[in-house]
Motif scaffolding. Structure first.
Motif, PDB file in Angstrom:
ATOM      1  N   THR A  25       7.775  15.434  -2.976  1.00 26.13           N
ATOM      2  CA  THR A  25       7.285  15.676  -4.336  1.00 26.13           C
ATOM      3  C   THR A  25       7.719  14.567  -5.288  1.00 26.13           C
ATOM      4  OG1 THR A  25       7.381  18.063  -3.949  1.00 26.13           O
ATOM      5  CG2 THR A  25       7.226  17.325  -6.233  1.00 26.13           C
ATOM      6  N   ALA A  26       8.972  14.156  -5.163  1.00 26.54           N
ATOM      7  CA  ALA A  26       9.495  13.105  -6.041  1.00 26.54           C
ATOM      8  C   ALA A  26       8.757  11.786  -5.825  1.00 26.54           C
ATOM      9  CB  ALA A  26      10.990  12.924  -5.796  1.00 26.54           C
ATOM     10  N   ARG A  27       8.418  11.493  -4.579  1.00 25.06           N
ATOM     11  CA  ARG A  27       7.729  10.235  -4.290  1.00 25.06           C
ATOM     12  C   ARG A  27       6.260  10.286  -4.681  1.00 25.06           C
ATOM     13  NH1 ARG A  27      11.062   8.876   1.326  1.00 25.06           N
ATOM     14  NH2 ARG A  27      12.972   8.298   0.208  1.00 25.06           N
ATOM     15  N   GLU A  28       5.660  11.450  -4.605  1.00 23.93           N
ATOM     16  CA  GLU A  28       4.301  11.595  -5.109  1.00 23.93           C
ATOM     17  C   GLU A  28       4.269  11.291  -6.606  1.00 23.93           C
ATOM     18  OE1 GLU A  28       1.044  13.037  -3.505  1.00 23.93           O
ATOM     19  OE2 GLU A  28       2.168  11.639  -2.247  1.00 23.93           O
ATOM     20  N   LYS A  29       5.256  11.817  -7.320  1.00 26.44           N
ATOM     21  CA  LYS A  29       5.335  11.581  -8.765  1.00 26.44           C
ATOM     22  C   LYS A  29       5.604  10.104  -9.066  1.00 26.44           C
ATOM     23  CE  LYS A  29       7.940  12.940 -12.891  1.00 26.44           C
ATOM     24  NZ  LYS A  29       9.085  13.749 -13.415  1.00 26.44           N
ATOM     25  N   GLU A  30       6.515   9.496  -8.298  1.00 24.25           N
ATOM     26  CA  GLU A  30       6.828   8.078  -8.513  1.00 24.25           C
ATOM     27  C   GLU A  30       5.610   7.204  -8.242  1.00 24.25           C
ATOM     28  OE1 GLU A  30      10.086   4.653  -7.219  1.00 24.25           O
ATOM     29  OE2 GLU A  30      10.007   6.546  -6.111  1.00 24.25           O
ATOM     30  N   TYR A  31       4.873   7.514  -7.164  1.00 27.09           N
ATOM     31  CA  TYR A  31       3.671   6.751  -6.841  1.00 27.09           C
ATOM     32  C   TYR A  31       2.674   6.798  -8.000  1.00 27.09           C
ATOM     33  CZ  TYR A  31      -0.853   5.641  -4.756  1.00 27.09           C
ATOM     34  OH  TYR A  31      -2.089   5.103  -4.503  1.00 27.09           O
ATOM     35  N   ALA A  32       2.428   8.006  -8.538  1.00 25.01           N
ATOM     36  CA  ALA A  32       1.467   8.155  -9.632  1.00 25.01           C
ATOM     37  C   ALA A  32       1.904   7.364 -10.862  1.00 25.01           C
ATOM     38  CB  ALA A  32       1.312   9.634  -9.977  1.00 25.01           C
ATOM     39  N   GLU A  33       3.194   7.373 -11.161  1.00 27.90           N
ATOM     40  CA  GLU A  33       3.706   6.648 -12.324  1.00 27.90           C
ATOM     41  C   GLU A  33       3.572   5.140 -12.131  1.00 27.90           C
ATOM     42  OE1 GLU A  33       7.659   8.157 -12.535  1.00 27.90           O
ATOM     43  OE2 GLU A  33       7.097   9.968 -13.658  1.00 27.90           O
ATOM     44  N   CYS A  34       3.848   4.667 -10.923  1.00 29.83           N
ATOM     45  CA  CYS A  34       3.727   3.229 -10.634  1.00 29.83           C
ATOM     46  C   CYS A  34       2.281   2.768 -10.749  1.00 29.83           C
ATOM     47  CB  CYS A  34       4.258   2.930  -9.232  1.00 29.83           C
ATOM     48  SG  CYS A  34       6.051   3.060  -9.059  1.00 29.83           S
ATOM     49  N   ILE A  35       1.369   3.538 -10.187  1.00 22.73           N
ATOM     50  CA  ILE A  35      -0.050   3.174 -10.227  1.00 22.73           C
ATOM     51  C   ILE A  35      -0.555   3.160 -11.671  1.00 22.73           C
ATOM     52  CG2 ILE A  35      -2.377   3.953  -9.630  1.00 22.73           C
ATOM     53  CD1 ILE A  35      -0.868   2.570  -7.354  1.00 22.73           C
ATOM     54  N   LYS A  36      -0.072   4.084 -12.472  1.00 24.33           N
ATOM     55  CA  LYS A  36      -0.473   4.114 -13.887  1.00 24.33           C
ATOM     56  C   LYS A  36      -0.006   2.846 -14.597  1.00 24.33           C
ATOM     57  CE  LYS A  36      -0.177   6.922 -18.082  1.00 24.33           C
ATOM     58  NZ  LYS A  36       0.365   8.178 -18.691  1.00 24.33           N
ATOM     59  N   ARG A  37       1.244   2.449 -14.366  1.00 27.19           N
ATOM     60  CA  ARG A  37       1.772   1.236 -15.005  1.00 27.19           C
ATOM     61  C   ARG A  37       1.065  -0.015 -14.493  1.00 27.19           C
ATOM     62  NH1 ARG A  37       6.847   4.059 -14.468  1.00 27.19           N
ATOM     63  NH2 ARG A  37       7.266   2.977 -12.493  1.00 27.19           N
ATOM     64  N   LEU A  38       0.582   0.034 -13.256  1.00 37.16           N
ATOM     65  CA  LEU A  38      -0.110  -1.113 -12.662  1.00 37.16           C
ATOM     66  C   LEU A  38      -1.588  -1.173 -13.049  1.00 37.16           C
ATOM     67  CD1 LEU A  38       1.539  -0.974  -9.134  1.00 37.16           C
ATOM     68  CD2 LEU A  38       1.847  -2.798 -10.825  1.00 37.16           C
ATOM     69  N   GLY A  39      -2.050  -0.186 -13.799  1.00 41.50           N
ATOM     70  CA  GLY A  39      -3.420  -0.225 -14.317  1.00 41.50           C
ATOM     71  C   GLY A  39      -4.466   0.314 -13.372  1.00 41.50           C
ATOM     72  N   GLY A  40      -4.068   1.125 -12.413  1.00 41.38           N
ATOM     73  CA  GLY A  40      -5.036   1.687 -11.468  1.00 41.38           C
ATOM     74  C   GLY A  40      -4.725   1.278 -10.038  1.00 41.38           C
ATOM     75  N   VAL A  41      -5.452   1.865  -9.101  1.00 41.88           N
ATOM     76  CA  VAL A  41      -5.140   1.691  -7.689  1.00 41.88           C
ATOM     77  C   VAL A  41      -5.776   0.451  -7.062  1.00 41.88           C
ATOM     78  CG1 VAL A  41      -7.092   3.006  -6.754  1.00 41.88           C
ATOM     79  CG2 VAL A  41      -4.919   2.994  -5.529  1.00 41.88           C
ATOM     80  N   GLU A  42      -6.816  -0.103  -7.688  1.00 41.34           N
ATOM     81  CA  GLU A  42      -7.596  -1.158  -7.039  1.00 41.34           C
ATOM     82  C   GLU A  42      -6.766  -2.386  -6.665  1.00 41.34           C
ATOM     83  OE1 GLU A  42     -11.544  -3.982  -7.785  1.00 41.34           O
ATOM     84  OE2 GLU A  42     -10.985  -2.453  -9.264  1.00 41.34           O
ATOM     85  N   LYS A  43      -6.067  -2.982  -7.617  1.00 38.22           N
ATOM     86  CA  LYS A  43      -5.303  -4.200  -7.331  1.00 38.22           C
ATOM     87  C   LYS A  43      -4.080  -3.920  -6.452  1.00 38.22           C
ATOM     88  CE  LYS A  43      -6.760  -7.127 -11.199  1.00 38.22           C
ATOM     89  NZ  LYS A  43      -7.841  -6.244 -11.709  1.00 38.22           N
ATOM     90  N   PRO A  44      -3.305  -2.854  -6.703  1.00 39.54           N
ATOM     91  CA  PRO A  44      -2.211  -2.543  -5.781  1.00 39.54           C
ATOM     92  C   PRO A  44      -2.693  -2.310  -4.349  1.00 39.54           C
ATOM     93  CG  PRO A  44      -1.925  -1.337  -7.828  1.00 39.54           C
ATOM     94  CD  PRO A  44      -3.280  -1.986  -7.891  1.00 39.54           C
ATOM     95  N   ALA A  45      -3.847  -1.639  -4.204  1.00 41.65           N
ATOM     96  CA  ALA A  45      -4.395  -1.403  -2.868  1.00 41.65           C
ATOM     97  C   ALA A  45      -4.765  -2.724  -2.200  1.00 41.65           C
ATOM     98  CB  ALA A  45      -5.617  -0.489  -2.949  1.00 41.65           C
ATOM     99  N   LYS A  46      -5.269  -3.649  -2.968  1.00 34.95           N
ATOM    100  CA  LYS A  46      -5.631  -4.949  -2.402  1.00 34.95           C
ATOM    101  C   LYS A  46      -4.378  -5.715  -1.977  1.00 34.95           C
ATOM    102  CE  LYS A  46      -8.501  -9.034  -3.120  1.00 34.95           C
ATOM    103  NZ  LYS A  46      -9.427  -9.751  -4.007  1.00 34.95           N
ATOM    104  N   CYS A  47      -3.321  -5.649  -2.792  1.00 34.95           N
ATOM    105  CA  CYS A  47      -2.059  -6.288  -2.413  1.00 34.95           C
ATOM    106  C   CYS A  47      -1.527  -5.688  -1.113  1.00 34.95           C
ATOM    107  CB  CYS A  47      -1.020  -6.111  -3.530  1.00 34.95           C
ATOM    108  SG  CYS A  47      -1.301  -7.147  -4.987  1.00 34.95           S
ATOM    109  N   PHE A  48      -1.603  -4.373  -1.013  1.00 31.73           N
ATOM    110  CA  PHE A  48      -1.155  -3.688   0.196  1.00 31.73           C
ATOM    111  C   PHE A  48      -1.967  -4.137   1.404  1.00 31.73           C
ATOM    112  CE2 PHE A  48       0.168   0.805   1.810  1.00 31.73           C
ATOM    113  CZ  PHE A  48       0.959   0.203   2.774  1.00 31.73           C
ATOM    114  N   ALA A  49      -3.276  -4.215   1.226  1.00 31.72           N
ATOM    115  CA  ALA A  49      -4.149  -4.641   2.328  1.00 31.72           C
ATOM    116  C   ALA A  49      -3.824  -6.067   2.767  1.00 31.72           C
ATOM    117  CB  ALA A  49      -5.605  -4.535   1.902  1.00 31.72           C
ATOM    118  N   ILE A  50      -3.454  -6.917   1.827  1.00 32.12           N
ATOM    119  CA  ILE A  50      -3.107  -8.297   2.165  1.00 32.12           C
ATOM    120  C   ILE A  50      -1.824  -8.337   2.993  1.00 32.12           C
ATOM    121  CG2 ILE A  50      -2.365 -10.523   1.202  1.00 32.12           C
ATOM    122  CD1 ILE A  50      -4.212  -9.828  -1.236  1.00 32.12           C
TER     123      ILE A  50
END
Length: 276
Positions: free
Chosen positions: A53-78
């Motif tokens: 639960t704590a990590r689900e919350k942390e993930y959502a907060e990080c993605i919000k600060r990063l401006g959405g999932v698109e660019k973080p997902a691309k970094c992950f894919a790289i």
């Protein structure tokens, strides 16, 4: 319209990373990226509460600060593609040092990968006959950084035809949460079974059996996806039974390794695993 092909290069990662740093410092962006990647990997397999639960919350907060999932997902894919194309490298550690993030506040300097490879090779070569006779072994790095030494160790085992995914337990810890997550990400993507603890090796060392470490206050554990594979789960069960019933427990049959595939669902922004 053709999808942009990801080739897994440092330049490719940095191009996307710099787009995320327009209004925030590179350190803040990097920390959020690593946390989001680590939470994605961990929560695909580790459902224990309240950690999940704590990590689900942390993930959502990080993605919000990063401006959405698109660019973080691309970094992950790289990162995934980079380690898929060349598993014999410290991809995140090299990027971290090239961005001068190690000087943020701790003056870190990661050991070059070729030096880690040399040290791991000497250690393994000196003990190879003993290793080959054992069902499984554990290796530990008490100040792991981004995990270069453990990554090099895994690759040396692979070249020596020792299946590190089923016969080697990788354990690590570091006082810095961000670099510990970097180590966790790389070990997870390379299919290493084990865990990374955010802990002070000197003042608050990790204790207990490497299969089931004692989680103490002030420590944070990240268990890799392959830690939950059947053979490692059975070994933990056998250890518990032996502690309870001693000699009454008979050895387990040899477990045939199954193929586990990890993939990223770009539509949902989730990292998933599938056994076949």
């Amino acid at each position: 319209m053709n999808e942009e092909k990801i080739t897994g290069t440092e330049k490719e990662f940095l191009d996307v990373f710099r787009q995320l740093c327009i209004s925030r410092s590179s350190w803040q962006v990097w920390a959020d990226l690593m946390a989001a990647m680590a939470c994605t990997l961990a929560n695909a397999v580790d459902k224990s509460l309240p950690r999940h639960t704590a990590r689900e919350k942390e993930y959502a907060e990080c993605i919000k600060r990063l401006g959405g999932v698109e660019k973080p997902a691309k970094c992950f894919a790289i990162v995934v593609e980079a380690l898929e194309r060349n598993p014999d490298q410290d991809f995140l550690g090299k990027l971290y040092m090239s961005l001068e993030l190690g000087n943020h506040w701790k003056g870190q300097f990661f050991t070059p990968y070729n030096v880690c490879e040399c040290m791991a090779g000497i250690t393994i070569n000196d003990n190879i006959q003993t290793l080959e006779k054992q069902e499984w072994i554990s290796v530990n790095d008490p100040a792991c950084g981004a995990g270069a030494t453990l990554v090099a160790t895994a690759n040396i085992f692979r070249r020596k035809k020792i299946n590190y995914q089923t016969r080697v337990l990788f354990t690590a810890n570091d006082i810095d949460r961000v670099v510990a997550q970097m180590c966790y990400i790389q070990l997870s993507l390379l299919g290493c079974a084990g865990w990374v603890a955010v802990a002070n090796t000197i003042s608050n060392p990790v204790c207990g059996d490497p299969l089931m470490p004692d989680e103490k206050p002030g420590q944070e554990f990240w268990y890799t996806p392959f830690y939950f594979r059947e053979e490692w789960c059975r070994r933990r069960q056998l250890k518990i039974f032996r502690e309870q019933f001693g000699a009454l427990v008979v050895p387990l049959r040899k477990i045939e390794a199954e193929r586990t595939t990890f993939y990223f669902d770009f539509e949902k922004g989730e990292y998933k695993c599938q056994n076949s």
